[in-house]
Design a protein around this motif. Structure first.
Motif, short mmCIF file in Angstrom:
data_model
loop_
_atom_site.label_atom_id
_atom_site.label_comp_id
_atom_site.label_asym_id
_atom_site.label_seq_id
_atom_site.Cartn_x
_atom_site.Cartn_y
_atom_site.Cartn_z
N ILE A 175 0.58 -1.14 -0.09
CA ILE A 175 0.26 -0.32 -0.02
C ILE A 175 0.61 1.05 0.12
O ILE A 175 2.08 1.17 0.47
N GLY A 176 0.40 2.53 -0.60
CA GLY A 176 1.51 3.83 -0.25
C GLY A 176 0.86 4.27 1.13
O GLY A 176 0.69 3.63 2.03
N ALA A 177 0.52 5.54 1.38
CA ALA A 177 0.49 6.13 3.13
C ALA A 177 0.03 7.41 2.29
O ALA A 177 0.79 8.40 1.65
N ASP A 178 -0.89 8.17 3.22
CA ASP A 178 -1.16 9.93 3.27
C ASP A 178 -0.99 10.61 4.50
O ASP A 178 -0.18 11.45 4.02
N ARG A 179 -0.28 9.54 5.28
CA ARG A 179 0.95 10.11 6.64
C ARG A 179 1.13 8.69 7.48
O ARG A 179 0.40 7.72 7.79
N ILE A 180 2.27 9.14 7.80
CA ILE A 180 2.61 8.30 9.17
C ILE A 180 3.05 8.49 9.87
O ILE A 180 4.05 9.62 9.73
N ALA A 181 2.11 8.51 11.00
CA ALA A 181 2.75 8.21 12.30
C ALA A 181 4.06 8.06 12.86
O ALA A 181 4.46 7.14 12.13
N SER B 165 -7.47 -0.42 3.03
CA SER B 165 -6.59 -0.74 3.49
C SER B 165 -5.75 -1.60 4.90
O SER B 165 -5.11 -2.65 4.91
N PHE B 166 -6.47 -1.18 6.04
CA PHE B 166 -6.94 -2.09 7.19
C PHE B 166 -7.71 -3.45 6.62
O PHE B 166 -6.86 -4.48 7.03
N SER B 167 -8.35 -3.60 6.08
CA SER B 167 -8.45 -4.84 6.11
C SER B 167 -8.08 -5.93 4.84
O SER B 167 -7.78 -7.15 5.52
N LEU B 168 -7.01 -5.12 4.38
CA LEU B 168 -6.39 -6.40 3.59
C LEU B 168 -5.16 -6.54 4.87
O LEU B 168 -4.66 -7.27 4.22
N ALA B 169 -4.29 -5.29 6.11
CA ALA B 169 -3.84 -5.46 7.01
C ALA B 169 -4.32 -6.61 7.58
O ALA B 169 -3.39 -7.99 8.19
N LEU B 170 -5.53 -6.48 8.07
CA LEU B 170 -6.12 -8.05 8.32
C LEU B 170 -6.10 -9.47 8.44
O LEU B 170 -5.54 -10.77 9.40
N ALA B 171 -5.97 -9.27 6.89
CA ALA B 171 -6.07 -10.10 5.75
C ALA B 171 -4.68 -10.95 6.40
O ALA B 171 -4.27 -12.45 6.08
N GLY C 252 -1.78 6.66 15.05
CA GLY C 252 -2.82 6.51 13.79
C GLY C 252 -4.29 7.60 14.81
O GLY C 252 -5.32 8.14 13.80
N GLU C 253 -4.09 7.58 15.92
CA GLU C 253 -5.33 8.28 16.65
C GLU C 253 -5.78 9.57 16.73
O GLU C 253 -7.01 10.26 16.87
N VAL D 105 -6.64 4.06 8.64
CA VAL D 105 -5.54 4.02 9.93
C VAL D 105 -5.27 2.63 9.86
O VAL D 105 -5.71 1.34 10.84
N THR D 106 -3.92 1.47 9.60
CA THR D 106 -3.40 0.70 9.85
C THR D 106 -3.19 0.38 10.83
O THR D 106 -1.82 1.33 10.81
N PRO D 107 -2.93 -0.31 11.70
CA PRO D 107 -1.88 -0.32 13.09
C PRO D 107 -0.53 -0.33 12.73
O PRO D 107 -0.73 -1.38 11.82
N HIS D 108 1.11 0.15 13.23
CA HIS D 108 2.20 -0.30 13.54
C HIS D 108 1.82 -1.72 13.79
O HIS D 108 3.24 -2.52 12.73
N ASP D 109 1.11 -2.46 14.23
CA ASP D 109 1.56 -3.73 14.56
C ASP D 109 1.42 -4.88 13.45
O ASP D 109 1.45 -5.79 13.52
#
Length: 341
Positions: A224-230, A241-247, A271-272, A306-310
Motif C-alpha cells: 500500500i501507499g500512505a497519506d500520513r505515517i505517524a 487498507s486496514f482490511s487487507l492488513a488484517l487479512a 494514528g489516533e 488507519v492501519t496499526p503499526h503492529d
C-alpha cells in the motif's frame, strides 16, 4: 514519459485524473482557486503529487501576489485543501520558508521538491524490490495492492506501484492484483491503466474479494501507499487498507507500506491523532452521474483508514526500511542513502 504534475512556461500543468482511463488530458493551472478545486475533486491526487502541487502552488501564488500578507493568506488556504495527506502541507511549508527571498527562490525550492520526488520514486522501487526478494521464496512474486500509487500519484513511477514496476522491470513479477478501490475506483480506473501502459500482467479484483483471496494464497505480499505515517508507524491510507492488513496477518503474508520520507509525520504520535477526511454522500450514492442509492440515503464515507503499526511488516521509504511489527519506529531507524542502483 508524461509527468503527472510539472511547471511549464510559468504555470502548473497536471494530468486530469478524473478523465482516466477514457482520456489522457492535461490541464494548465494559473489560479489558486483552480488548483484547490482540482485537488479537492481529485484531478490531482496521491500524497507525493500533492506535495509537489503544494510547492508549485506557492510558487504560482508568490509570482501573482501583491504583498507577503497575500501570499501567506493564500498559502494557508492551499495548505488546508485536503487534511489527511501530510505531503500537501509539507510542500507548502517547505517553500514558504524561502518566501522572504522572493518568488524566484520559492520557485527554485518548488522545482527541487519536484526533482527530489522523481529520485525518491526510483529509490523506493529499489529498496522495496530488494525487501520483497528477501521475503518471497517463490521465483516470481504476486503482489496485491489498493488504490493508485504509481506515477499518477507522484511525478513519475510512484510508491507502492513503483515497487511493482521495478520488480516487473527486473523480470520477476508474476502478477499484480489491484483491488478496484470503491467508491471512486482508483484501482480500476488508474492502477489498471498504469499496469496496462507498462505491459505488466495483472488481474483486477473487487474490494471485498481481496481479504478472502489472500486467505486462499493468491498473493505473496500486499503493498500500500500512505497519506500520513505517524511516529509509531501507524499509517493512514486509502480506506480498505486496514482490511487487507488484517487479512494479510491472518494469511501470513507480508504487508508493506511504501511512501517517501515526506509522508512521515513524527509530530503525529499515533494514528489516533490523524484527521480522517470524510468526502460526503455524493460519491457513495452516485457513480458516473447515475444514482445508485435511494434519494436521501445517508452515508459514512471516510476517504482513508488507519492501519496499526503492529500489522505492518515493513515501511519502505526512499531512504530506509522500518519494521514496525518488530518494535521499530520512525524515530529510531537511521536514514540511509537515496538509491540510484
Amino acid at each position: 514519459m508524461v509527468r503527472t504534475i510539472d511547471w511549464i512556461d510559468g504555470a502548473i500543468e497536471l494530468i486530469d485524473q478524473t478523465r482516466l482511463p477514457g482520456a489522457l488530458e492535461k490541464r494548465r493551472i494559473t489560479t489558486l482557486d483552480d488548483l484547490i478545486v482540482d485537488i479537492q475533486r481529485l484531478a490531482v491526487r496521491g500524497a507525493p503529487a500533492l506535495g509537489v502541487a503544494g510547492a508549485l502552488g506557492v510558487a504560482m501564488i508568490a509570482q501573482q501576489a501583491s504583498s507577503l500578507d497575500e501570499v501567506h493568506a493564500n498559502a494557508a488556504l492551499l495548505r488546508e485543501a485536503r487534511p489527511t495527506a501530510v505531503n500537501l502541507s509539507w510542500g507548502v511549508d517547505r517553500v514558504m520558508k524561502r518566501i522572504d527571498e522572493g518568488p524566484a527562490a520559492v520557485l527554485t525550492e518548488a522545482l527541487a521538491i519536484r526533482d527530489e520526488d522523481v529520485a525518491a520514486s526510483i529509490s523506493m522501487g529499489l529498496y522495496g524490490a530488494d525487501l520483497v526478494r528477501s521475503l518471497v521464496t517463490r521465483e516470481k512474486a504476486r503482489i496485491m495492492t489498493i488504490c493508485n500509487t504509481g506515477g499518477l500519484a507522484a511525478v513519475e513511477r510512484g510508491t507502492a506501484l513503483g515497487v511493482i514496476q521495478t520488480i516487473f522491470e527486473q523480470g520477476w513479477l508474476e502478477e499484480a492484483f489491484p483491488v478496484e478501490t470503491r467508491p471512486l475506483l482508483q484501482g480500476a480506473r488508474l492502477t489498471a491503466w498504469e499496469l496496462t501502459q507498462m505491459g505488466a500482467p495483472f488481474r483486477l479484483l473487487v474490494d471485498s474479494a481481496g481479504p478472502f483471496l489472500l486467505s486462499r494464497g493468491i498473493a505473496d505480499a500486499v503493498f500500500i501507499g500512505a497519506d500520513r505515517i505517524a511516529a509509531n508507524g501507524d499509517t493512514a491510507n486509502k480506506v480498505g487498507s486496514f482490511s487487507l492488513a488484517l487479512a494479510a496477518q491472518r494469511a501470513g503474508v507480508p504487508f508493506i507500506v511504501v511512501a517517501p520520507e515526506s509522508t512521515v509525520d513524527v509530530n503525529t504520535e499515533t494514528g489516533e491523532d490523524i484527521e480522517i477526511e470524510d468526502r460526503g454522500s455524493e460519491e457513495v450514492t452516485n457513480f458516473a452521474g447515475l444514482r445508485t442509492a435511494p434519494e436521501g440515503t445517508r452515508t459514512v464515507n471516510p476517504a482513508f483508514d488507519v492501519t496499526p503499526h503492529d500489522l505492518i511488516t515493513a515501511i519502505v521509504t526512499d531512504r530506509r526500511i522500518v519494521r514496525p511489527a518488530l518494535g521499530q519506529t520512525m524515530r529510531n531507524v537511521d536514514l540511509g542513502p537515496t538509491r540510484t542502483v
